[in-house]
Design a protein around this motif. Structure first.
Motif, PDB file in Angstrom:
ATOM      1  N   LEU A  48       0.826  -1.210   0.000  1.00 33.61           N
ATOM      2  CA  LEU A  48       0.000   0.000   0.000  1.00 33.61           C
ATOM      3  C   LEU A  48       0.859   1.259   0.000  1.00 33.61           C
ATOM      4  N   ALA A  49       1.961   1.208   0.744  1.00 32.54           N
ATOM      5  CA  ALA A  49       2.877   2.347   0.762  1.00 32.54           C
ATOM      6  C   ALA A  49       3.495   2.579  -0.615  1.00 32.54           C
ATOM      7  N   ARG A  50       3.870   1.501  -1.287  1.00 36.88           N
ATOM      8  CA  ARG A  50       4.447   1.631  -2.633  1.00 36.88           C
ATOM      9  C   ARG A  50       3.416   2.217  -3.600  1.00 36.88           C
ATOM     10  N   ALA A  51       2.154   1.791  -3.468  1.00 35.07           N
ATOM     11  CA  ALA A  51       1.106   2.350  -4.312  1.00 35.07           C
ATOM     12  C   ALA A  51       0.949   3.842  -4.065  1.00 35.07           C
ATOM     13  N   SER A  52       1.035   4.256  -2.811  1.00 36.66           N
ATOM     14  CA  SER A  52       0.913   5.680  -2.473  1.00 36.66           C
ATOM     15  C   SER A  52       2.066   6.483  -3.063  1.00 36.66           C
ATOM     16  N   GLN A  53       3.260   5.911  -3.036  1.00 32.75           N
ATOM     17  CA  GLN A  53       4.421   6.600  -3.618  1.00 32.75           C
ATOM     18  C   GLN A  53       4.234   6.819  -5.123  1.00 32.75           C
ATOM     19  N   LEU A  54       3.714   5.807  -5.801  1.00 31.52           N
ATOM     20  CA  LEU A  54       3.487   5.943  -7.242  1.00 31.52           C
ATOM     21  C   LEU A  54       2.371   6.937  -7.522  1.00 31.52           C
ATOM     22  N   ALA A  55       1.318   6.928  -6.695  1.00 37.78           N
ATOM     23  CA  ALA A  55       0.211   7.866  -6.898  1.00 37.78           C
ATOM     24  C   ALA A  55       0.685   9.306  -6.718  1.00 37.78           C
ATOM     25  N   ALA A  56       1.601   9.525  -5.787  1.00 39.02           N
ATOM     26  CA  ALA A  56       2.107  10.876  -5.541  1.00 39.02           C
ATOM     27  C   ALA A  56       2.788  11.452  -6.772  1.00 39.02           C
ATOM     28  N   GLN A  57       3.334  10.568  -7.608  1.00 41.84           N
ATOM     29  CA  GLN A  57       3.994  11.023  -8.829  1.00 41.84           C
ATOM     30  C   GLN A  57       2.997  11.454  -9.900  1.00 41.84           C
TER      31      GLN A  57
END
Length: 350
Positions: free
Chosen positions: A144-153
Motif C-alpha cells: 500500500l505504501a508503494r502504491a501511495s508513492q506511485l500515486a504521488a507522482q
C-alpha cells in the motif's frame, strides 16, 4: 488506436503472464484493441513485478512479491486501461495507474487471506500460509505504501483517489469483522461491506484510468459507477464459485468461506429461508464457521438449496444495471469490452 508507450519502467523485456489473464478469456472482437491491451498489460506486468520486489532487504521483496509473481486475472489493470480508452490512452501515467491499482489489490489479498484463513491464492500457498500472518499483514502494508508513492507522482487527484479507495477497503474489512449492528439487516450490511472491499477498487481502476487519459468528467463518473456495480457482481459470483467450484476455479479451495464463517450472500439468503428442506443447512450455517468435517455436506446441501438461484437473480440484476450505465458512454470498442465483462461475470459461475 493510438500507439502506447511505457513511461518510467525500469525493465525492457515483455514477460509472459503466468496465469491466463482475463483479457484472454474475454476474446474481444476488435483485434486492434485486443493487441493494444495485451501489449499494455505486459508492460504493466513488468513494472508491477519490479515494484513489488523493490525492497532494500530481499526478504521483504520475497514476501511482498509472492502473490504478484503468482499471476492472476489482472482485472484491475485491465479496467484502468479500458477506462483510458475513453480519453487519450497513450498519455504518461496510464501504465503507472494500472500498476497502482494492482498493488492495492494485492495488498488487500494479503489482509483478506489472513482474515479468512485461506490456505491458497492463485493456485499457490497464500502469503500468510507461507510466511506467517504478521509478515503477510506487514507486506500488505508495504505494498500500500508503494502504491501511495506511485500515486504521488501522478498528482493530487490520483493521491486523493488512491487514499479514498484505501480508506474504503479498510472500512469494508472492519465492517465485515465487526458484523451487522444490532437490528441491522444482514443482507444490507453485506452490500455495504462489498462496496468497500470489492467495488471501491474496481471503481477506482476505471476512474483513475480515465482521469489519467483526460476523459470528460461525465465519462469518468459513468465509468466509476459501472465499476461499483461490476465490483459487487464479481464478489457475488465469487460467493457462488466458493460453493460450486470443484477444482478451486476462483483460486481458493472450495468451501473456504464456509470454513471461515464468512457471511456470503448465499449463506445469508439460506439463513433467511424457511423451507423445512433446508433445515439441516440452516443448522450448519447458524453455528458460524462450518467444521472441516461438515464442509462437504454443506456444499451438497447448497447444491439443492434455492439460495443459489436467489443469489444468481441478484447477480443478474446488478449486471443489468451495469449495462444500462454503459449505454450512456461513447460507442467505442472499449465499451464493447466492458459489456463483454458483464457477460463473463454472468457465465463464470455456471
Amino acid at each position: 488506436m493510438s500507439v502506447r508507450h511505457l513511461s518510467g519502467t525500469t525493465a525492457g523485456h515483455r514477460p509472459e503472464l503466468r496465469e491466463k489473464s482475463l483479457l484472454d478469456r474475454l476474446a474481444l472482437d476488435d483485434p486492434e484493441l485486443n493487441d493494444g491491451l495485451r501489449e499494455s498489460l505486459e508492460r504493466v506486468e513488468t513494472w508491477l513485478l519490479a515494484v513489488a520486489r523493490d525492497a532494500a532487504d530481499p526478504r521483504v521483496g520475497a514476501v511482498a512479491g509472492h502473490l504478484a509473481e503468482a499471476g492472476g486475472k489482472r482485472l484491475r489493470p485491465l479496467l484502468v486501461l479500458l477506462g483510458a480508452e475513453f480519453g487519450e490512452p497513450w498519455r504518461d501515467g496510464v501504465t503507472q495507474a494500472a500498476v497502482i491499482a494492482e498493488l492495492v489489490h494485492i495488498a488487500s489479498l494479503h489482509h483478506d487471506d489472513v482474515m479468512d484463513g485461506a490456505g491458497t491464492r492463485h493456485g499457490v500457498p497464500s502469503v500468510h500460509a507461507r510466511f506467517g500472518e504478521r509478515a503477510a499483514v506487514l507486506a500488505g502494508d508495504w505494498l500500500l505504501a508503494r502504491a501511495s508513492q506511485l500515486a504521488a507522482q501522478l498528482g493530487p487527484e490520483a493521491v486523493q483517489l488512491n487514499a479514498r479507495t484505501a480508506g474504503r477497503l479498510v472500512a469494508g474489512q472492519l465492517r465485515e469483522l465487526t458484523g451487522p449492528a444490532p437490528g441491522e439487516d444482514p443482507v444490507a450490511h453485506y452490500f455495504q461491506v462489498l462496496a468497500g472491499k470489492t467495488a471501491a477498487l474496481l471503481s477506482m481502476s476505471l476512474g483513475i484510468g480515465a482521469l489519467q487519459a483526460g476523459a470528460p468528467p461525465a465519462t469518468v463518473t459513468a465509468l466509476a459507477e459501472y465499476g461499483e456495480l461490476l465490483g459487487v457482481a464479481f464478489q457475488i459470483a465469487d460467493d457462488l464459485l466458493d460453493l460450486r467450484s470443484p477444482c478451486g476455479v476462483s483460486g481458493k479451495e472450495p468451501g473456504t468461506d464456509l470454513l471461515a464463517g464468512v457471511p456470503t450472500l448465499p449463506v445469508l439468503l439460506a439463513l433467511e429461508g424457511t423451507d423445512p428442506a433446508d433445515a439441516e443447512l440452516r443448522a450448519l450455517l447458524a453455528a458460524g464457521p462450518v467444521p472441516a468435517t461438515s464442509v462437504r455436506r454443506a456444499l451438497d446441501l447448497f447444491a439443492r438449496s434455492p439460495a443459489l438461484s436467489e443469489t444468481e437473480a441478484v447477480l443478474y440484476r446488478r449486471l443489468d444495471r451495469a449495462r444500462t450505465v454503459l449505454g450512456a458512454l461513447p460507442a467505442l470498442p472499449a465499451r464493447d469490452a466492458l459489456l463483454a465483462l458483464c457477460d463473463y461475470v454472468a457465465h463464470r459461475t455456471s
